[in-house]
Design a protein around this motif. Structure first.
Motif, mmCIF file in Angstrom:
data_model
loop_
_atom_site.group_PDB
_atom_site.id
_atom_site.type_symbol
_atom_site.label_atom_id
_atom_site.label_comp_id
_atom_site.label_asym_id
_atom_site.label_seq_id
_atom_site.Cartn_x
_atom_site.Cartn_y
_atom_site.Cartn_z
ATOM 1 N N LEU A 175 -33.378 -8.454 -31.819
ATOM 2 C CA LEU A 175 -32.609 -8.957 -32.955
ATOM 3 C C LEU A 175 -33.265 -10.203 -33.525
ATOM 4 O O LEU A 175 -33.771 -11.041 -32.780
ATOM 5 C CB LEU A 175 -31.179 -9.327 -32.530
ATOM 6 N N GLU A 176 -33.219 -10.335 -34.828
ATOM 7 C CA GLU A 176 -33.536 -11.619 -35.446
ATOM 8 C C GLU A 176 -32.364 -12.566 -35.208
ATOM 9 O O GLU A 176 -31.198 -12.138 -35.185
ATOM 10 C CB GLU A 176 -33.757 -11.452 -36.951
ATOM 11 N N GLU A 177 -32.627 -13.849 -35.024
ATOM 12 C CA GLU A 177 -31.541 -14.811 -34.814
ATOM 13 C C GLU A 177 -30.553 -14.795 -35.974
ATOM 14 O O GLU A 177 -29.350 -15.026 -35.789
ATOM 15 C CB GLU A 177 -32.095 -16.226 -34.625
ATOM 16 N N SER A 178 -31.037 -14.481 -37.167
ATOM 17 C CA SER A 178 -30.157 -14.436 -38.336
ATOM 18 C C SER A 178 -29.021 -13.436 -38.167
ATOM 19 O O SER A 178 -27.931 -13.621 -38.732
ATOM 20 C CB SER A 178 -30.966 -14.086 -39.592
ATOM 21 N N VAL A 179 -29.247 -12.382 -37.374
ATOM 22 C CA VAL A 179 -28.194 -11.392 -37.126
ATOM 23 C C VAL A 179 -26.968 -12.067 -36.514
ATOM 24 O O VAL A 179 -25.829 -11.711 -36.810
ATOM 25 C CB VAL A 179 -28.718 -10.277 -36.188
ATOM 26 N N LEU A 180 -27.198 -13.066 -35.651
ATOM 27 C CA LEU A 180 -26.102 -13.767 -34.983
ATOM 28 C C LEU A 180 -25.353 -14.690 -35.931
ATOM 29 O O LEU A 180 -24.204 -15.072 -35.655
ATOM 30 C CB LEU A 180 -26.641 -14.591 -33.811
ATOM 31 N N ARG A 181 -26.004 -15.057 -37.024
ATOM 32 C CA ARG A 181 -25.438 -16.052 -37.935
ATOM 33 C C ARG A 181 -24.769 -15.443 -39.160
ATOM 34 O O ARG A 181 -23.982 -16.116 -39.826
ATOM 35 C CB ARG A 181 -26.558 -16.996 -38.402
ATOM 36 N N LEU A 208 -32.438 -6.888 -23.950
ATOM 37 C CA LEU A 208 -32.155 -7.521 -25.239
ATOM 38 C C LEU A 208 -33.037 -8.737 -25.452
ATOM 39 O O LEU A 208 -33.105 -9.631 -24.607
ATOM 40 C CB LEU A 208 -30.687 -7.943 -25.325
ATOM 41 N N GLY A 209 -33.725 -8.776 -26.578
ATOM 42 C CA GLY A 209 -34.521 -9.924 -26.957
ATOM 43 C C GLY A 209 -34.082 -10.442 -28.315
ATOM 44 O O GLY A 209 -33.636 -9.662 -29.162
ATOM 45 N N ILE A 210 -34.202 -11.739 -28.520
ATOM 46 C CA ILE A 210 -33.820 -12.360 -29.796
ATOM 47 C C ILE A 210 -34.999 -13.173 -30.304
ATOM 48 O O ILE A 210 -35.598 -13.959 -29.556
ATOM 49 C CB ILE A 210 -32.583 -13.263 -29.622
ATOM 50 N N ILE A 211 -35.344 -12.975 -31.556
ATOM 51 C CA ILE A 211 -36.433 -13.738 -32.176
ATOM 52 C C ILE A 211 -35.839 -14.990 -32.823
ATOM 53 O O ILE A 211 -35.143 -14.894 -33.836
ATOM 54 C CB ILE A 211 -37.168 -12.904 -33.236
ATOM 55 N N PRO A 212 -36.067 -16.168 -32.240
ATOM 56 C CA PRO A 212 -35.499 -17.404 -32.807
ATOM 57 C C PRO A 212 -36.099 -17.716 -34.177
ATOM 58 O O PRO A 212 -37.202 -17.256 -34.519
ATOM 59 C CB PRO A 212 -35.892 -18.470 -31.777
#
Length: 284
Positions: A175-181, A208-212
């Motif tokens: 996931l891109e971090e923007s998905v969380l926002r 699960l990995g997140i791209i900050p």
């Protein structure tokens, strides 16, 4: 204005015809010679190269063999098979409602062992809570003007998502971090969704990995896509759902996924990124 599906099909067929013609020209043989090698009338060669006749899988394999390039056969056969269904407008897929669209993917989900999913917009369906899915599908139904069957669609999505806890399925998600926002729903629903991510990332079937935001990247953010067992790719755009089945296309997306995954953080670092997104909800 979105491209009409028939136009996309025509373009795909013309592209296939052009690739076949290039193979013949590169082999340095005439249309008559190719026809002789394949055992058909020379007019068929012309019809195929001008996209007036759609070649069969056997025709494509024979063509490639006649040109001395049998290695191109699998890609071209896949291109021929996907030309009619590679580009399907969302309005066609969703015209009978969202529930049937969710149910239509159940068989593919059930038979897939390895999912590679990259999301740049919203939380992937696998991990959505009922509240988040309701908010997201409601906005889609309103935007598309589809029948209001959101409750049934959410139930179908939750049923489909049992794959993350059943069978031998494995999910590699980035996931891109923007998905969380992205505020897809109200604060309470978003908080529950982010908390659910913390829960599902502990499942043995999930990586699960997140791209900050500040990650050093080797590949750019792109449209959300899912790779099914390295053989089939679904790419979502605003106007259409694209299905890609050519081996070279699948390989390209697997390679892109690998680059994206290389920029992602995991484990405790990923939990911190999710925690920061939760904290930001509390301060808004």
């Amino acid at each position: 204005m979105p491209e009409h599906p028939s136009s996309s099909v025509r373009q795909a067929r013309e592209a296939l015809a052009a690739r076949l013609r290039e193979l013949r020209l590169d082999a340095g043989i005439s249309g008559r010679e190719l026809a002789a090698r394949c055992g058909w009338h020379e007019s068929k060669t012309s019809r195929v190269e001008n996209a007036r006749t759609a070649p069969s899988d056997a025709d494509i394999r024979a063509w490639c063999a006649a040109c001395g390039t049998p290695e191109h056969g699998p890609d071209l056969v896949a291109a021929n098979r996907q030309s009619a269904g590679a580009h399907v407008e969302w309005r066609r897929l969703q015209r009978t409602g969202l529930r049937r669209l969710q149910e239509s993917g159940a068989a593919l989900y059930g038979q897939t062992v390895l999912f590679r999913v990259y999301c740049s917009d919203v939380v992937p369906g696998f991990f959505q809570t009922p509240g988040y899915a309701t908010a997201l599908l409601s906005s889609i139904a309103t935007f598309r003007g589809t029948p209001d069957d959101v409750s049934e669609a959410v139930a179908a999505r939750m049923e489909r998502n049992r794959v993350i806890r059943e069978g031998n399925h494995r999910l590699s998600i980035v996931l891109e971090e923007s998905v969380l926002r992205h505020r897809v729903a109200d604060t309470e629903t978003m908080a529950a969704q982010l908390g659910h991510l913390l829960t599902v990332m502990a499942l043995p079937s999930v990586a699960l990995g997140i791209i900050p935001f500040d990650a050093e990247r080797t590949v750019w953010p792109m449209a959300t896509f899912t790779v099914f067992d390295d053989e089939r790719v679904h790419v979502d755009t605003l106007d259409a759902a694209h299905t890609l089945t050519q081996p070279s296309q699948a390989e390209l997306y697997v390679r892109a996924f690998g680059r994206l995954a290389g920029s992602a953080v995991r484990g405790a670092a990923a939990r911190r990124v999710i925690g920061n997104a939760l904290t930001s909800l509390e301060h808004r």
